[in-house]
Design an enzyme around this catalytic site. Structure first.
Site, PDB file in Angstrom:
ATOM      1  N   ASP A   1       0.867  -1.166   0.000  1.00 17.21           N
ATOM      2  CA  ASP A   1       0.000   0.000   0.000  1.00 17.21           C
ATOM      3  C   ASP A   1       0.911   1.225   0.000  1.00 17.21           C
ATOM      4  O   ASP A   1       2.102   1.126   0.294  1.00 17.21           O
ATOM      5  CB  ASP A   1      -0.880  -0.024   1.249  1.00 17.21           C
ATOM      6  CG  ASP A   1      -1.852   1.139   1.317  1.00 17.21           C
ATOM      7  OD1 ASP A   1      -2.240   1.658   0.261  1.00 17.21           O
ATOM      8  OD2 ASP A   1      -2.216   1.528   2.438  1.00 17.21           O
TER       9      ASP A   1
ATOM     10  N   ASP B   1      -0.140   5.061   1.058  1.00 16.26           N
ATOM     11  CA  ASP B   1      -0.379   5.894   2.237  1.00 16.26           C
ATOM     12  C   ASP B   1      -0.441   5.031   3.498  1.00 16.26           C
ATOM     13  O   ASP B   1      -1.223   4.090   3.577  1.00 16.26           O
ATOM     14  CB  ASP B   1      -1.688   6.667   2.089  1.00 16.26           C
ATOM     15  CG  ASP B   1      -1.599   7.739   1.020  1.00 16.26           C
ATOM     16  OD1 ASP B   1      -0.503   8.295   0.840  1.00 16.26           O
ATOM     17  OD2 ASP B   1      -2.615   8.010   0.361  1.00 16.26           O
TER      18      ASP B   1
END
Length: 310
Positions: free
Chosen positions: A70, A72
């Site tokens: 991922d 953020d």
């Protein structure tokens, strides 16, 4: 406050991108080897020393063919930066919610932590918030918008301005990757393992982060429109990388991302942030405060052990 929707299902998966729409961005590159602290690991009946025998007794051991990050919360701790950009946008456009409020809307840290852990994507966040609390007055619409087209116009304009403000913050030189991220990516690259970055942020924001923090030359990308916890982004990543989902390992920071990974048939480890530390990560195969001491070899063994222990 009414319960928040945990996902935003907009349209079916679509490949190339309309940059102005807030979509999940997916970027790939070819990618390294290495003892991790046993931090909040899910209990297991066996450790690595008995792994090969146990795995072969049931089925051939899985190979770790791709590591998927991922963006953020994993590559960078960014939620406070997004919150700052949203509040700057609300101030810039004089967004008042409710319309009679004395000052522009300002999402505080506790509220935003809860909001971002429940609803993925900036536009869905605003749609939910305005739907629950009343559509705002602003410099864009003196009276609150009533038609669907005006509501979407308001959200689009705020989101576009917020995205540009976020880019300015990232380009300021004050933002760094989270501990261990670059070293682990280098290990993955050295081992010849494929690497992907998947994010609910707009593609332009993700590209900017990769360019400033990781090195854009390693990546190329596609968009999908469905937001986590829908698994579409991870399914797309596996297809683009040419690997099976069971041979992928996802690095996430939130339960929404964990649910997306599991829905795609992938194992997942968690590197939590202060805003996600108290979430229920029981379905993760390991949980860490950061990636400082996480090595590629440990992840390979964890993936195999996850299959052995079921």
């Amino acid at each position: 406050m009414a319960p928040m929707a945990s996902t935003s299902l907009l349209t079916p998966v679509s490949f190339p991108t309309a940059a102005a729409t807030a979509r999940r961005s997916f970027s790939t590159h070819r990618s390294p080897s290495g003892a991790l602290p046993r931090l909040r690991l899910r209990p297991r009946s066996r450790r690595a020393s008995g792994l090969a025998v146990s795995a072969s007794a049931a089925s051939p051991p899985l190979s770790l063919d791709a590591l998927i990050f991922d963006c953020d919360g994993v590559i960078l701790e960014s939620e406070h930066l997004h919150r700052q950009a949203y509040n700057d946008a609300f101030a810039h456009f004089g967004v008042r919610c409710p319309p009679a409020a004395d000052a522009p809307l300002d999402w505080d840290e506790a509220f935003y932590d809860d909001l971002q852990n429940r609803i993925g994507g900036g536009k869905p966040k605003m749609r939910w918030y305005f739907g629950e609390n009343g559509w705002p007055s602003s410099k864009l619409f003196e009276t609150p918008p009533s038609s669907d087209s005006d509501k979407e116009k308001l959200v689009d304009i705020i989101q576009d301005w917020k995205t540009e403000r976020y880019k300015e913050i990232i380009k300021s030189g004050t933002v760094e990757p989270r501990p261990g991220v670059l070293r682990l990516m280098d290990e993955v690259k050295g081992a010849g393992i494929k690497l992907a970055v998947c994010s609910a942020a707009t593609k332009s924001s993700v590209v900017l982060c990769l360019e400033n923090l990781i090195g854009l030359e390693r990546f190329n990308g596609d968009d999908v429109k469905l937001k986590k916890p829908d698994p579409s982004i991870y399914i797309t990543a596996a297809k683009k990388l040419g690997v099976e989902s069971k041979n992928c390992l996802v690095v996430e920071d939130s339960v929404i991302g964990l649910q997306a990974a599991k829905g795609a048939g992938m194992s997942c480890i968690i590197t939590y942030t202060p805003s996600t530390a108290n979430q229920d990560f029981k379905d993760a195969i390991a949980t860490y405060p950061d990636l400082s001491n996480v090595r590629f070899e440990d992840l390979r063994l964890l993936l195999q052990e996850a299959v052995v222990t079921g």
